[in-house]
Enzyme design. Structure first.
Site, PDB file in Angstrom:
ATOM      1  CD  GLN A 194      -2.826  -1.181   2.411  1.00  0.00           C
ATOM      2  OE1 GLN A 194      -2.866  -0.246   3.200  1.00  0.00           O
ATOM      3  NE2 GLN A 194      -3.564  -2.253   2.557  1.00  0.00           N
ATOM      4  CB  CYS A 195       4.288   1.683  -0.581  1.00  0.00           C
ATOM      5  SG  CYS A 195       5.681   2.814  -0.755  1.00  0.00           S
TER       6      CYS A 195
END
Length: 159
Positions: free
Chosen positions: A35-36
């Site tokens: 989730q970067c």
């Protein structure tokens, strides 16, 4: 003198995996997160892996939740995400810490061998990359902003 291939790590299933399985190969070791903002680099990492695997190259990914809680999932969720979203076929290991007292010994060794900007050993963010030669020596550290495709010439030089 020991090399990183003398270490063991935990596989996604939690079982120990000896890094000597990759002895004699050129390795790109990366701390990852699903989730970067850099998560799309999985695509570039997979492209490098597919391009060079037959010549003795491997990408080893280590999910890490230390930066903005960007890897909250368990091993099964991480594996599913990597496979379904980016068709990742390189090894993705157990979630680890890369900084602090609980940092995995592999990352302690990588950071000591290839410090960051101004000699800092801390990993600053997800998708920090370490290139390791066939002898198990760390030859270069790359910032999270360095796209995987930019590493091709350095990888080729070691193959």
């Amino acid at each position: 003198m020991t090399t990183i291939t003398d270490l063991s790590i935990r596989g996604a299933d939690g079982a120990p995996v000896a890094l000597d399985r990759w002895a004699g190969q050129v390795l790109l070791i990366v701390n990852t997160a699903s989730q970067c903002g850099f998560t799309p680099q999985y695509e570039g990492l997979e492209a490098l892996y597919r391009r060079y695997a037959e010549r003795g190259f491997a990408v080893l990914a280590f999910p890490c939740n230390q930066f903005g809680s960007q890897e909250p999932g368990d091993a099964a969720e991480i594996a599913s995400f990597c496979s379904l979203t980016y068709d990742v076929t390189f090894p993705v290991f157990a979630k680890i810490d890369v900084n602090g007292a609980a940092a995995d010994p592999l990352f302690d060794r990588l950071k000591a061998a290839a410090p960051g900007l101004l000699g800092s050993q801390a990993i600053k963010w997800n998708f920090t990359k370490f290139l390791v030669n066939r002898s198990g020596k760390v030859v270069r550290r790359y910032a999270p902003t360095t796209k995987p495709e930019a590493l091709a010439a350095d990888i080729e030089a070691l193959l």
